[in-house]
Design an enzyme around this catalytic site. Structure first.
Site, PDB file in Angstrom:
ATOM      1  N   HIS A   9      36.381  32.818  32.621  1.00  0.00           N
ATOM      2  CA  HIS A   9      37.000  32.707  31.290  1.00  0.00           C
ATOM      3  C   HIS A   9      38.458  32.274  31.501  1.00  0.00           C
ATOM      4  O   HIS A   9      39.065  32.614  32.518  1.00  0.00           O
ATOM      5  CB  HIS A   9      36.940  34.103  30.651  1.00  0.00           C
ATOM      6  CG  HIS A   9      37.378  34.190  29.238  1.00  0.00           C
ATOM      7  ND1 HIS A   9      38.696  34.158  28.850  1.00  0.00           N
ATOM      8  CD2 HIS A   9      36.669  34.332  28.091  1.00  0.00           C
ATOM      9  CE1 HIS A   9      38.784  34.287  27.540  1.00  0.00           C
ATOM     10  NE2 HIS A   9      37.561  34.387  27.053  1.00  0.00           N
TER      11      HIS A   9
ATOM     12  N   ASP B  89      37.102  40.511  36.510  1.00  0.00           N
ATOM     13  CA  ASP B  89      37.138  40.496  35.045  1.00  0.00           C
ATOM     14  C   ASP B  89      35.871  41.197  34.557  1.00  0.00           C
ATOM     15  O   ASP B  89      34.766  40.670  34.693  1.00  0.00           O
ATOM     16  CB  ASP B  89      37.205  39.030  34.598  1.00  0.00           C
ATOM     17  CG  ASP B  89      36.925  38.843  33.110  1.00  0.00           C
ATOM     18  OD1 ASP B  89      36.529  39.803  32.427  1.00  0.00           O
ATOM     19  OD2 ASP B  89      37.097  37.707  32.643  1.00  0.00           O
TER      20      ASP B  89
ATOM     21  N   GLN C 265      32.729  41.550  30.286  1.00  0.00           N
ATOM     22  CA  GLN C 265      31.326  41.487  29.859  1.00  0.00           C
ATOM     23  C   GLN C 265      30.414  42.405  30.676  1.00  0.00           C
ATOM     24  O   GLN C 265      29.195  42.354  30.530  1.00  0.00           O
ATOM     25  CB  GLN C 265      30.800  40.045  29.959  1.00  0.00           C
ATOM     26  CG  GLN C 265      31.564  39.037  29.112  1.00  0.00           C
ATOM     27  CD  GLN C 265      31.346  39.223  27.612  1.00  0.00           C
ATOM     28  OE1 GLN C 265      30.432  39.925  27.179  1.00  0.00           O
ATOM     29  NE2 GLN C 265      32.180  38.590  26.801  1.00  0.00           N
TER      30      GLN C 265
ATOM     31  N   LYS D  55      34.986  44.908  22.963  1.00  0.00           N
ATOM     32  CA  LYS D  55      33.649  44.388  23.292  1.00  0.00           C
ATOM     33  C   LYS D  55      32.672  45.519  23.589  1.00  0.00           C
ATOM     34  O   LYS D  55      31.504  45.293  23.851  1.00  0.00           O
ATOM     35  CB  LYS D  55      33.737  43.442  24.492  1.00  0.00           C
ATOM     36  CG  LYS D  55      34.515  42.169  24.191  1.00  0.00           C
ATOM     37  CD  LYS D  55      34.474  41.228  25.350  1.00  0.00           C
ATOM     38  CE  LYS D  55      35.536  40.156  25.271  1.00  0.00           C
ATOM     39  NZ  LYS D  55      35.190  39.070  24.351  1.00  0.00           N
TER      40      LYS D  55
ATOM     41  N   CYS E  38      35.902  29.629  25.725  1.00  0.00           N
ATOM     42  CA  CYS E  38      37.074  29.826  26.595  1.00  0.00           C
ATOM     43  C   CYS E  38      36.693  29.606  28.059  1.00  0.00           C
ATOM     44  O   CYS E  38      37.149  30.340  28.948  1.00  0.00           O
ATOM     45  CB  CYS E  38      37.702  31.208  26.402  1.00  0.00           C
ATOM     46  SG  CYS E  38      38.307  31.477  24.748  1.00  0.00           S
TER      47      CYS E  38
END
Ligand code: PMP
Length: 416
Positions: free
Chosen positions: A127, A205, A208, A231, A370
């Site tokens: 991302h 990251d 998700q 999220k 993104c």
């Protein structure tokens, strides 16, 4: 047209009634949880409770209401750390989200440690939030910015990755799960290669992954892990960066101001202990409390159950979508991805598809997600993306498929 149902599909999770926005919009099919999730009532209640019973500036006042606010904020940190498998909860720094977490590492560790000629490795599926901060840091420092390529089915090409690593590699950044493809990356293998060939730090990251399956920072093996509360059923504007204590202790502050100082003299300043050193200014205490309520809610469901629910939805959706002529799915098989499916259709632009689906009450994302470097490699300007979470069920897949068929009719698809 009669829609084909997958007879093997039996998700047992039925929690839509816990989400006021979905209850207020019974015909809405929300399939954009990879962008942001809906919020259960317990989270909205926790926000309200903080403001109605504990609102004061944490760490500031000598009066009991401020002490109460401080306790709420502290307990939220402990609860969220527990959810993410962090024994030392002071190593969880509250941020606005993943973007701020990555920028914190780039702006602090990166500024202090990266030198001319060093190398920074990212992947082509990252991302922008875990790509651009490293690109800018590399440009500023005269370091080499290296991008790991992907396999045709959208996984990290581990052969290429291994070839990029050497004794000049200072930082290796990658996502746990791709927001654009849903690919779940093999973190243990990535860490093994990094440790074998470099002394680099690893930055994961987790935007998700934290929402969708059990994550334990202490066993993951990465040095830093960033995540976003919004999220994972929590409020917007709160998330975190988890880091190894020895690194966080050594790093200079990222922002300066109130709360993060120990002593301020006319000519110098000393820093507060963790986590305060990295939390300048009035914290977003109410949202931290809201996020703690969100992780408690997820814990009550059980993260294994969250994962199996999404897997069931994913494989049913992928099967149904794959059967549509002219529809192309990107990324690995359903068994190796989280609840995200990205696709394009012959003759229907993703934005047109999203607009037609919106008319049917189906929310999907269309665009580059993104992840423009990834889109360039897929050779598409954009994809359509449907993403699933705890409140979705088979009726959402039915609505998605029937909306796609309608778009095909409108755009008069003619098989090649
Ligand atoms: N990384 C990934 C994989 C994401 O999906 C997102 C959100 N789309 C981000 C980073 C950025 O998260 P936030 O906007 O919450 O900072």
């Amino acid at each position: 047209m009669k829609l084909r149902r997958d007879s093997a599909f039996r998700p047992d999770l039925r929690v839509r009634a816990d989400f006021p926005l979905l209850v207020n919009n019974p015909d809405l099919h929300y399939l954009d949880s990879a962008a942001t999730s809906q919020k259960p009532k317990v989270v909205l209640d926790a926000l309200r409770d903080f403001y109605e019973t504990a609102n004061a500036n944490p760490h500031r006042g000598a009066y009991s209401l401020s002490v109460r606010a401080t306790e709420y904020y502290h307990l939220a940190r402990v609860r969220i750390a527990q959810f993410l498998g962090v024994r030392d909860s002071d190593c969880l720094i509250f941020t606005r989200g993943t973007t701020e977490g990555v920028n914190l590492v780039a702006g602090s560790w990166g500024e202090a440690n990266v030198l001319r000629g060093d190398e920074i490795v990212v992947t082509a599926m990252d991302h922008h939030a875990n790509f651009v901060p490293w690109q800018i840091l590399a440009m500023k420092k005269g370091a080499k910015f290296r991008i790991c390529e992907l396999t045709p089915d959208g996984r990290i090409d581990l052969g290429h990755f291994s070839g990029l690593l050497n004794d000049r590699t200072k930082i290796v950044a990658f996502n746990h799960v791709s927001n654009a493809l849903g690919t779940i990356n093999p973190i243990a293998e990535i860490i093994r290669l990094v440790r074998e060939k470099t002394d680099a730090i690893t930055v994961c990251d987790g935007a998700q992954s934290a929402p969708h399956f059990p994550v334990s920072f202490d066993s993951l093996g990465v040095d830093f892990y960033a995540f976003s509360g919004h999220k994972m059923l929590g409020p917007m504007g709160i998330g975190g960066l988890i880091g190894k204590r020895e690194m966080l202790e050594e790093m200079p502050p990222y922002q300066t101001g109130g709360d993060m100082i120990e002593f301020v003299y006319d000519d110098r300043t000393t820093w507060n202990v963790l986590p305060h050193k990295f939390e300048a200014g009035t914290p977003n205490a109410a949202n931290a409390v809201g996020l703690a309520a969100a992780v408690e809610y997820l814990d009550r469901i059980g993260m294994d159950r969250v994962l199996s629910h999404e897997r069931a939805l994913m494989s049913a959706a992928q099967k149904r979508l794959a059967a549509i002529e002219g529809l192309r799915i990107y990324g690995p098989p359903a068994s190796e991805r989280s609840g995200v499916v990205s696709f394009t259709m012959t003759d229907v632009h993703p934005h047109d598809l999203a607009t037609i689906l919106d008319g049917e009450g189906v929310c999907i994302r269309a665009g580059h997600h993104c992840a423009q470097p990834l889109m360039r490699r897929l050779d598409v300007p954009a994809t359509a993306r449907a993403s699933f979470y705890v409140y979705n069920d088979e009726s959402d897949i039915d609505a998605l498929v029937s909306g796609i068929m309608k778009a095909r009719e409108i755009f008069g698809y003619v098989p090649a």
